[in-house]
Design an enzyme around this catalytic site. Structure first.
Site, PDB file in Angstrom:
ATOM      1  N   GLU A 195     -55.833 -55.565 -67.528  1.00  0.00           N
ATOM      2  CA  GLU A 195     -57.299 -55.522 -67.609  1.00  0.00           C
ATOM      3  C   GLU A 195     -57.872 -54.417 -66.716  1.00  0.00           C
ATOM      4  OE1 GLU A 195     -59.757 -58.937 -67.469  1.00  0.00           O
ATOM      5  OE2 GLU A 195     -58.262 -60.262 -68.393  1.00  0.00           O
ATOM      6  N   SER A 272     -37.335 -59.118 -72.263  1.00  0.00           N
ATOM      7  CA  SER A 272     -36.124 -59.871 -72.540  1.00  0.00           C
ATOM      8  C   SER A 272     -35.802 -59.794 -74.024  1.00  0.00           C
ATOM      9  CB  SER A 272     -36.296 -61.336 -72.133  1.00  0.00           C
ATOM     10  OG  SER A 272     -36.772 -61.447 -70.816  1.00  0.00           O
ATOM     11  N   ASP A 344     -51.916 -63.865 -73.261  1.00  0.00           N
ATOM     12  CA  ASP A 344     -53.014 -63.493 -72.355  1.00  0.00           C
ATOM     13  C   ASP A 344     -53.538 -64.768 -71.704  1.00  0.00           C
ATOM     14  OD1 ASP A 344     -55.066 -62.373 -70.973  1.00  0.00           O
ATOM     15  OD2 ASP A 344     -56.202 -61.702 -72.717  1.00  0.00           O
ATOM     16  N   ASP A 347     -57.797 -64.138 -67.012  1.00  0.00           N
ATOM     17  CA  ASP A 347     -59.013 -63.334 -67.163  1.00  0.00           C
ATOM     18  C   ASP A 347     -59.554 -62.961 -65.788  1.00  0.00           C
ATOM     19  OD1 ASP A 347     -59.099 -63.128 -69.872  1.00  0.00           O
ATOM     20  OD2 ASP A 347     -60.628 -64.664 -70.190  1.00  0.00           O
TER      21      ASP A 347
END
Length: 831
Positions: A195, A272, A344, A347
């Protein structure tokens, strides 16, 4: 004169004698902490006799009369071999490193105190199910039994590092294991960096439309269960995220450059491979599963191999010292592997501070006071430091130095963070324990509902089928969110705040796909619109194409073909990009005289034209390719981004492709804004190659064919604390020439900075391949050795096998474990 000479000789001899005595004394004290594996010991906390059988690779096979006793044995074995590692991890998550290491780790402690993860771990203990609470309690008792033994028998404080950094060692608690699980979330999360990076680049670019070039979305369809009938063409490239560039002596996050920092940059956040084949795609008619989780290299490796014989059967695989579960491995019934999902789950919010009262911040309902608490950090050889911790309704307030938050925080605001790992009801450890008891894919998926953070993709195989499930809490976001979670947003706007969590059933899932194959390389695996999108940023969409080709060019697979895929070093990226950036340079112009820059360029192009893209440690072409690409990206972005270009220390293949294909006008990056002429992409490519060859020739000479990629691409398994100590570093650091690169299946991520940016610093510290047609033919390996004691022969004995692509048996056969065992530890309960 003769007398003086004799006295000098005696003095020299005395100094030599004293040095020998001192070295012998140090060795004796250090050797006291070497664990003895062949012994009988009476301990508290055990209900019945227990045996820990060490096989020839020093893998403990733990046999007890109850599951609680077996977990006790795992705790004891972990503390035998990795006590220093466990205590350091615990201090890290507690924010107490500075008590041992002084002011240099103070910035790490400050951040960890602000996240307050250890308090959250304590609050999460009652939330575990009964079986997990029993496992945590028994595991802690096993660790403490080893601590008692060390104290009573004067066993060198348990590890050589304990002498050098003398500090009290508190007994192990169940909360400590939960806290280490939360620390793994820190080490695997790159969302905060992502971000801030997007915000900084947005502010630096002269044209907002250029953001889609330098930080492009992953192109192409999602891939999880490929269709056997189709092959992915080698031409669709993907984004490889940029690494935050460090200031001198500092990491990208504004923290001291130390191996003790748990905070990763975006493309160091975890990568991975995991893939599985159904019986119809297996030559033997049994399912196959392979997993190689990638983390930063250390000595010893973070992974520790172990087998536990539970009442329902054995489980074997990779553990992390401090956690009472097999994180990647198999039982008699099931195999499982993990990859980072890149969900995600975080925030960043910009919280407006009340200009009339700095103790308040804006909320949807007006000004509200920060929640605050004082926290004291004790610092070795310095005065204690008192922090004022602050929280908003969204989450903890973070300092501007962390991930360069200050560069994107408006005046009069502070940054806060909402993150699933900050849950006070974290049952992730329960998920790990229950997974070991699952008997099939369905039960394993059900166990995954307890997993909170870090989010992972769980790849599964039982005797009959295969499955894939994203586990971990998914934030529920409002569709009206200002930035869709891609940029820091205003914390007081209701539409920017989380609306709770999505139900576990909404997490992506694939069961027994028609094509019979499942796989993930941290690539985009689902196409769903915001807010059920999972992520906009992915760790890979390069390696997935090579995996898909290897899987689909065989009708059926074997254990060996899965091993071949794990160890594959062909770069899809090199094979796709070289024809683009070199198309106007190959076989053009007149022959140049020997010794001229033009001749050197022609020789390099000839080598690259005949290269198949294999990043082999013995070849020169990988070095030519990697240096050319690094130089090319630098030339393309420096004039547009200025100092922010320092953030991009790894090549972004999608950006290069967009520029050289002129997608949406991206060829404009080739023109140097500060020059009067208009440069073409061919001009910049040629200039970059010449500059790369000049750098190579100045460092390594003009004989290109004598270059060797592995001389620079050395795996750096460095001790996090002692790795920089003169002389001692030669004993504790493990360096290995390696193949692979940033975008190969056998990934060896380069450092990207420093005098040698091609050092291999991140890769598969563990590899396992499980064959359910013959489970005891399954194999595994770690990158260093089982022991954390640098005087032990098991400190690095697996490392050379790992480097050569070899494995050791992953068998649950008790007789095989006992055959030629290096020792059997018999623990007896105190009466």
């Amino acid at each position: 004169m003769t007398l003086l000479f004799r006295w000098l000789l005696r003095l020299a001899g005395g100094l030599v004698f004293l040095s020998v005595v001192a070295i012998a004394g140090i060795y004796y004290l250090a050797a006291r902490s070497l664990p003895e594996y062949d012994k009988t010991l009476t301990v508290e906390g055990l209900s019945a006799p227990l045996e820990i059988v060490r096989d020839t690779a020093d893998v403990p096979h733990i046999f007890g009369q109850s599951d609680e006793d077996v977990f006790f044995g795992l705790g004891y074995a972990h503390a035998q071999d990795r006590l220093w590692q466990m205590m350091t991890l615990r201090r890290t998550v507690q924010g107490r490193l500075s008590e041992v290491f002084g002011a240099r780790t103070l910035p790490v402690d400050r951040i960890m105190r602000r996240f307050d993860l250890y308090r959250l771990a304590i609050e999460s203990v009652p939330d575990q199910d009964a079986r997990t609470r029993a496992a945590l309690t028994a595991y802690a008792a096993g660790v403490n039994a080893r601590l008692t033994e060390i104290n009573e028998d004067a066993l060198g404080r348990g590890a050589p590092e304990m002498f050098l950094f003398n500090a009290p060692v508190a007994p192990w608690q169940p909360a400590d294991s939960i806290a280490i699980g939360k620390l793994m979330a820190v080490q695997l999360s790159g969302a905060l960096d992502s971000e801030v990076e997007r915000a900084r680049v947005s502010l630096a670019l002269p044209d907002a439309d250029m953001l889609a070039d330098i930080l492009p979305d992953a192109p192409g369809p999602a891939i999880a269960a490929p269709d056997y009938a189709s092959l992915m063409p080698e031409g669709s490239l993907t984004r490889f995220a940029a690494l935050e560039a460090p200031a001198p002596g500092m990491t990208a996050q504004g923290l001291p450059e130390t191996g003790l920092s748990p905070f990763p940059a975006r493309d160091m956040a975890g990568a991975s491979n995991a893939f599985a084949a159904a019986p119809a795609r297996s030559a033997t008619g049994g399912t196959l599963l392979a997993n190689d989780p990638h983390l930063g290299f250390t000595a010893p490796a973070i992974w520790y191999l172990a087998r536990m014989e539970l009442q329902q059967g054995g489980v074997i695989g990779a553990t992390i010292p401090g956690l009472p579960s097999i994180l990647s491995g198999r039982s008699h019934f099931l195999g499982w592997g993990l990859t980072s999902s890149y969900l995600d789950d975080l925030d960043v919010y910009m919280e407006e501070v009340n200009p009339e009262n700095p103790e308040e911040y804006r909320t949807p309902d007006g000004w509200a006071p920060f929640r605050t608490r004082q926290s004291i950090i004790n610092v070795k050889d310095a005065a204690p430091v008192t922090l004022t911790l602050r929280w908003t309704e969204n989450g903890p307030v973070m300092p501007g130095s962390h991930y360069k938050l200050a560069s994107v925080t408006p005046s009069g605001h502070v940054a806060s963070v909402a993150w699933t790992a900050l849950s006070p009801d974290d049952t992730t450890v329960t998920a790990g324990v229950e997974l070991m008891y699952a008997r099939n894919v369905e039960e394993a998926i059900d166990a995954g509902r307890y997993h909170v953070a870090p989010s992972q993709n769980l790849t599964l195989a039982d005797a009959a089928g295969i499955g894939f499930k994203t586990i971990g809490a998914m934030p529920a976001r409002d569709i009206r969110h200002d930035s869709q979670g891609r940029l820091p947003s205003l914390g007081w706007k209701p539409e920017n705040r989380w609306q709770g969590l999505l139900p576990y059933e909404d997490n992506p899932e694939f069961i027994d796909p028609e094509g019979g194959l499942l796989g993930n390389t941290n690539n985009k695996f689902v196409d769903r619109p915001f807010p059920e999108h999972v992520s906009f940023d992915w760790g890979d969409t390069q390696r997935i194409h090579r995996w898909q080709r290897l899987m689909q060019t065989r009708q059926v697979h074997t254990r060996d073909s899965f091993i071949e895929a794990q160890l594959d070093t062909v770069s899809f990226t090199a094979r796709s990009l070289l024809p683009l950036i070199g198309r106007d340079l190959w076989f053009t112009g007149d022959a140049a005289p020997e010794g001229t820059p033009e001749r050197l360029r022609q020789d390099a192009l000839t080598l690259l034209a005949n290269w198949n893209g294999e990043m082999n440690e013995h070849l020169p072409e990988p070095l030519l390719y990697a240096t050319w690409l690094r130089t090319l990206q630098e030339k393309l972005i420096r004039d547009e981004l200025g100092p922010v270009a320092d953030d991009f220390t790894h090549v972004d293949p999608v950006f290069i492709e967009r520029v050289f294909r002129d997608i949406d006008g991206a060829a404009r990056w080739c023109d140097v804004l500060q020059s009067t002429v208009t440069e073409t992409c061919a001009d910049v490519s040629r200039q970059a190659l010449d500059a790369a060859l000049l750098e190579i020739s100045e460092r390594y000479g003009n004989n290109l064919e004598s270059l060797r990629w592995g001389d620079l691409h050395q795996a750096t398994h460095d001790h996090p604390v002692l790795g920089e100590v003169p002389v001692l570093r030669h004993f504790v650091n493990i360096r290995q020439s390696t193949s692979g690169g940033d975008n190969t299946l056998m990934r060896g991520l380069t450092k990207g900075t420093g005098p040698n940016p091609f050092l291999n610093v991140h890769g598969a510290g563990y590899r396992g391949v499980y064959d359910f047609a013959d489970p005891d033919s399954s194999v595994f390996i770690t990158a260093t050795g089982q022991s954390g004691h640098f005087l032990s022969r098991h400190y690095d004995d697996l490392g050379e096998r790992w480097r050569r692509g070899e494995y050791i048996p992953m068998s649950l056969d008790e007789a095989l474990a006992r055959a030629a065992a290096v020792g059997v530890t018999r623990l007896r309960p105190a009466r």
